[in-house]
Every structure is written in structure tokens, then in C-alpha cells.
Design a protein around this motif. Sequence first.
Motif, PDB file in Angstrom:
ATOM      1  N   VAL A   1       9.251  -1.251 -26.089  1.00 28.38           N
ATOM      2  CA  VAL A   1       8.595  -1.935 -24.975  1.00 28.38           C
ATOM      3  C   VAL A   1       8.922  -1.243 -23.661  1.00 28.38           C
ATOM      4  N   LEU A   2      10.196  -0.940 -23.449  1.00 24.74           N
ATOM      5  CA  LEU A   2      10.619  -0.270 -22.219  1.00 24.74           C
ATOM      6  C   LEU A   2       9.935   1.083 -22.064  1.00 24.74           C
ATOM      7  N   LYS A   3       9.848   1.822 -23.151  1.00 26.77           N
ATOM      8  CA  LYS A   3       9.194   3.133 -23.125  1.00 26.77           C
ATOM      9  C   LYS A   3       7.722   2.993 -22.752  1.00 26.77           C
ATOM     10  N   TYR A   4       7.032   2.037 -23.368  1.00 29.53           N
ATOM     11  CA  TYR A   4       5.602   1.857 -23.101  1.00 29.53           C
ATOM     12  C   TYR A   4       5.361   1.409 -21.659  1.00 29.53           C
ATOM     13  N   VAL A   5       6.240   0.543 -21.137  1.00 31.06           N
ATOM     14  CA  VAL A   5       6.077   0.082 -19.765  1.00 31.06           C
ATOM     15  C   VAL A   5       6.194   1.250 -18.792  1.00 31.06           C
ATOM     16  N   ILE A   6       7.149   2.127 -19.020  1.00 30.63           N
ATOM     17  CA  ILE A   6       7.314   3.300 -18.155  1.00 30.63           C
ATOM     18  C   ILE A   6       6.059   4.165 -18.201  1.00 30.63           C
ATOM     19  N   GLU A   7       5.505   4.354 -19.401  1.00 34.57           N
ATOM     20  CA  GLU A   7       4.274   5.143 -19.537  1.00 34.57           C
ATOM     21  C   GLU A   7       3.123   4.504 -18.769  1.00 34.57           C
ATOM     22  N   GLU A   8       3.011   3.162 -18.842  1.00 38.53           N
ATOM     23  CA  GLU A   8       1.939   2.460 -18.152  1.00 38.53           C
ATOM     24  C   GLU A   8       2.107   2.538 -16.635  1.00 38.53           C
ATOM     25  N   ILE A   9       3.353   2.456 -16.169  1.00 41.94           N
ATOM     26  CA  ILE A   9       3.585   2.560 -14.728  1.00 41.94           C
ATOM     27  C   ILE A   9       3.190   3.944 -14.227  1.00 41.94           C
ATOM     28  N   ILE A  10       3.544   4.970 -14.980  1.00 36.72           N
ATOM     29  CA  ILE A  10       3.184   6.340 -14.589  1.00 36.72           C
ATOM     30  C   ILE A  10       1.670   6.478 -14.485  1.00 36.72           C
ATOM     31  N   GLN A  11       0.950   5.906 -15.466  1.00 34.88           N
ATOM     32  CA  GLN A  11      -0.506   6.004 -15.460  1.00 34.88           C
ATOM     33  C   GLN A  11      -1.127   5.200 -14.323  1.00 34.88           C
ATOM     34  N   SER A  12      -0.448   4.112 -13.925  1.00 37.93           N
ATOM     35  CA  SER A  12      -1.000   3.238 -12.873  1.00 37.93           C
ATOM     36  C   SER A  12      -0.414   3.549 -11.499  1.00 37.93           C
ATOM     37  N   GLU A  13       0.452   4.544 -11.415  1.00 34.94           N
ATOM     38  CA  GLU A  13       1.201   4.808 -10.182  1.00 34.94           C
ATOM     39  C   GLU A  13       0.280   5.088  -8.992  1.00 34.94           C
ATOM     40  N   GLU A  14      -0.762   5.857  -9.217  1.00 30.78           N
ATOM     41  CA  GLU A  14      -1.665   6.211  -8.117  1.00 30.78           C
ATOM     42  C   GLU A  14      -2.396   4.977  -7.588  1.00 30.78           C
ATOM     43  N   ILE A  15      -2.830   4.097  -8.498  1.00 27.85           N
ATOM     44  CA  ILE A  15      -3.540   2.881  -8.080  1.00 27.85           C
ATOM     45  C   ILE A  15      -2.615   1.983  -7.268  1.00 27.85           C
ATOM     46  N   ILE A  16      -1.390   1.783  -7.771  1.00 26.82           N
ATOM     47  CA  ILE A  16      -0.430   0.934  -7.069  1.00 26.82           C
ATOM     48  C   ILE A  16      -0.095   1.527  -5.706  1.00 26.82           C
ATOM     49  N   SER A  17       0.068   2.834  -5.667  1.00 25.22           N
ATOM     50  CA  SER A  17       0.400   3.518  -4.417  1.00 25.22           C
ATOM     51  C   SER A  17      -0.692   3.316  -3.384  1.00 25.22           C
ATOM     52  N   ASN A  18      -1.956   3.372  -3.826  1.00 24.81           N
ATOM     53  CA  ASN A  18      -3.081   3.188  -2.897  1.00 24.81           C
ATOM     54  C   ASN A  18      -3.097   1.774  -2.315  1.00 24.81           C
ATOM     55  N   ILE A  19      -2.816   0.776  -3.165  1.00 30.70           N
ATOM     56  CA  ILE A  19      -2.796  -0.616  -2.695  1.00 30.70           C
ATOM     57  C   ILE A  19      -1.687  -0.812  -1.671  1.00 30.70           C
ATOM     58  N   ILE A  20      -0.515  -0.272  -1.968  1.00 34.07           N
ATOM     59  CA  ILE A  20       0.616  -0.414  -1.047  1.00 34.07           C
ATOM     60  C   ILE A  20       0.339   0.316   0.261  1.00 34.07           C
ATOM     61  N   GLN A  21      -0.320   1.463   0.176  1.00 31.74           N
ATOM     62  CA  GLN A  21      -0.650   2.224   1.383  1.00 31.74           C
ATOM     63  C   GLN A  21      -1.607   1.441   2.280  1.00 31.74           C
ATOM     64  N   ILE A  22      -2.541   0.729   1.660  1.00 34.29           N
ATOM     65  CA  ILE A  22      -3.450  -0.121   2.431  1.00 34.29           C
ATOM     66  C   ILE A  22      -2.664  -1.213   3.151  1.00 34.29           C
ATOM     67  N   GLN A  23      -1.702  -1.779   2.439  1.00 38.03           N
ATOM     68  CA  GLN A  23      -0.872  -2.811   3.056  1.00 38.03           C
ATOM     69  C   GLN A  23      -0.126  -2.263   4.272  1.00 38.03           C
ATOM     70  N   ILE A  24       0.393  -1.057   4.142  1.00 36.56           N
ATOM     71  CA  ILE A  24       1.167  -0.449   5.226  1.00 36.56           C
ATOM     72  C   ILE A  24       0.256  -0.088   6.397  1.00 36.56           C
ATOM     73  N   ASN A  25      -0.865   0.568   6.091  1.00 42.51           N
ATOM     74  CA  ASN A  25      -1.765   1.033   7.144  1.00 42.51           C
ATOM     75  C   ASN A  25      -2.369  -0.113   7.931  1.00 42.51           C
ATOM     76  N   GLU A  26      -2.721  -1.189   7.219  1.00 39.91           N
ATOM     77  CA  GLU A  26      -3.385  -2.306   7.881  1.00 39.91           C
ATOM     78  C   GLU A  26      -2.415  -3.436   8.221  1.00 39.91           C
ATOM     79  N   LYS A  27      -1.120  -3.177   7.953  1.00 35.33           N
ATOM     80  CA  LYS A  27      -0.077  -4.162   8.254  1.00 35.33           C
ATOM     81  C   LYS A  27      -0.380  -5.508   7.592  1.00 35.33           C
TER      82      LYS A  27
END
Length: 400
Positions: free
Chosen positions: A128-154
Motif C-alpha cells: 500500500v505504501l509503495k502504491y501510494v508513493i507511485e500515485e503521488i508521483i503521478q499526481s504531483e504536477e496536478i497537486i502542485s498546480n492547485i497549490i500554486q493557484i492558492q499561493i498566487n491568488e492568496k
Amino acid sequence: MISIFIHNFKYALKTLFKNKMLIFWTFAFPIILGTFFNMAFANIEKSEKLKMIDIAIVENENFKNSTVWKQTFKVLSDEENVNRLFNTKYVSKEEAEKLLKNDEITGYVELQKEPIVTVTNSGINETVLKYVIEEIIQSEEIISNIIQIQINEKLQEDPTQIVNIEQIGMQIYENTIEKLQKQEANIQDISSNKLSYTMIEFYTLIAMTCLYGGILGMVAVNQNLANMSHTGKRIGVSPISKGKLILGSSIASYLTQLIGVLLLFIYTIFVLKVDYGNNLMLIILLTLAGCLAGLTMGVSIAACIKANDNLKTGIVISVTMIGCFLSGMMGITMKYMVDKNVPIINKLNPASMITDGFYSLYYYDTLDRFYFNVASLAIFAIIMLGISIISLRRQKYDSI
């Protein structure tokens, strides 16, 4: 004629309740089988349920500077999250190694240029831990974009953005479960939004009970056929409408069948503590349609097949059990295999229509598929009834 109809209805009802074989298959057998199901499967979900996994995160500079990984593990470790997977400790590498050595955690994650997962075993929790890490890596760009929107638009406190992060966490959870189910056949996801393995078995049990009404329908026809009983011989030479007599017997059989299903529901709900959900009226509607399909199937077999009672009973039971087998009674993967490879079989299988109707109440937000299954059962019953009428009208006897 009404008095004759009522008299025949009462006579058929008494005859059915005096038939020990019918009482067993209609009332006793489903309850006995339900008890065995409960004994066999009651503890399966408890033993197979994915428990919270104790892990550690090495809180180094890379992790502290990665908002993506911090936010994702926050969601997956949140006590208020229904899809929570981890009990997470944030420690130094030395402390993580100590916890792993003492078997206090399943493994730990260290974020370098790439995430490093350290474990000592190769069980389900480690997978389970291994698969979660793989999923986070695959979703990292999407999550990063959402967080960046939060930062840019406060909008760090904007609930809609927080929901987006949680939705991605839920997707990571579901993707992990899907991978586990493909790798390990015995892993079951029984989170609150999934249908449990035990419930599937009870749905097929209800389908079987509905279709066992075919035995009652068979008896209703047989007792009015001149070549099957002495009563049928007397009816054959009388001026009374055969159709009305068979209708009265069929209604008595249907009522008896509904009593059997009602007893099964009472037993499973109050004794076995089975939860059928909140859609009680829809469940009743589906059960009524399923019982009608089972009854008309038995009427059709009795009308079309020239054989003795025992052989006809064997045919009804065999057809019912084969249908329940294909709908998942002996293994939930069977229904999936049939739907995938030969879907036409389950499109014509009344047991599959009943179980699929129950599935649709859990899996779908709309009731389109549910009503499609109810309509399919009604059409099946009409076709069976039409075949029976044609067959009975063609039957003639040289002598009685």
C-alpha cells in the motif's frame, strides 16, 4: 365464477402450505443458506479490511520545502478523512530507522531527489505504501498546480481549493485500492462508499429465493393439468374456465412466495443484522418484480415440458442455481467475467437482473439502471407468461 375463483384460490393456498417439499425450498432453505453465508463471511471483511498503516516521514529539508508531499500526506493521514490510510509520524531519519527496527511502523519515506521508501517486509501494508508513493508521483504536477493557484491568488483558505486537494487524495486512495485488488484477489475495499462482499452474497440469496418461486408456479400449473393430477383430470372435463383456475392458483403461489421472501428479509435484518440500505421501497419493488419473474418461469417450464413433478422440480432448481452462479453467488468474480466476455447471458438471466438492480442502488447516483432491471424482469415475466399461454392452449388429450 367469482366464488369458484375464490374457492380455487383458497384450495391452492392450503395445498401449497401442506406440501412439505415446497415449504422447505420456499421458506426453510433460503434461511438455512443465509445462516451459512453469515457464518462463512461474517469475519471476512474484518480480517481483510485495510487498517490504518503506521508510517514515518523523514522530516528533512526536502520534505519541509515540498508543499505537494506535505499536503498529500496531511490528507491521507487526516483523522476526519473517511479515506484515511496512514498514522503518520514526522521524525528524523535516525528516529525512523529506530521505529522500523522495533516494528512500530511499516516503513518510512525519505524525500531526496526522488522519494525513497524503506521497509523490512513485503506484506500488504508495505505494498500500500509503495502504491501510494507511485500515485503521488503521478499526481504531483496536478497537486502542485492547485497549490500554486492558492499561493498566487492568496486563496489558501478557499474551501473550493481545499476540496480539490482532498479529491486528489481520494483518487490516490481509490487508485491504490484498485491496484491491490488486481494484485491480490483477497483484498476487499469496504469503505463506506463501496459495496461489501457479504452484501453481494445476500443479494444473490434474495435472487435465488425469488426464482425459487418457480417451483410454486410449476405446482400451480401441474395441479390443473389433466396429465399431472387427478384434480387436473376433473378440471379437464368440467365446464369451468381453465385460465381462471390457473390464475387463482398462480396468485396463491405468488402470495406464498412473497411470504417466503418476507420471512427471509425479517430473519436477515433482525437476526443476522444485514443492512440493506435506505432504499426500502425500491428494494420491495425489485423483489416484487423478481418474484413475478421466478413464478412465471416455473409456470412456463410446467406448461412446456412434459415430465413428472420431480423432473420439473429438478429443472426449476437447476435453472435457478445456474442463474445464481452466473450472477455471483459462488464467487463475485463470476458475474464480472460473464459481463465482460458473454454479456448477453446475464442480460437474459433473471438472477443477474435482480442482483444488478441491487448493485445499481449502491453504485449509481441515478436510478436509470435500477428501473432498467425492474423493466427487464417485467418483460421477462410477460414473455414467460406468453409462452405458457400458447403452450397450454395447444395441449390436447386423447383420453382423460
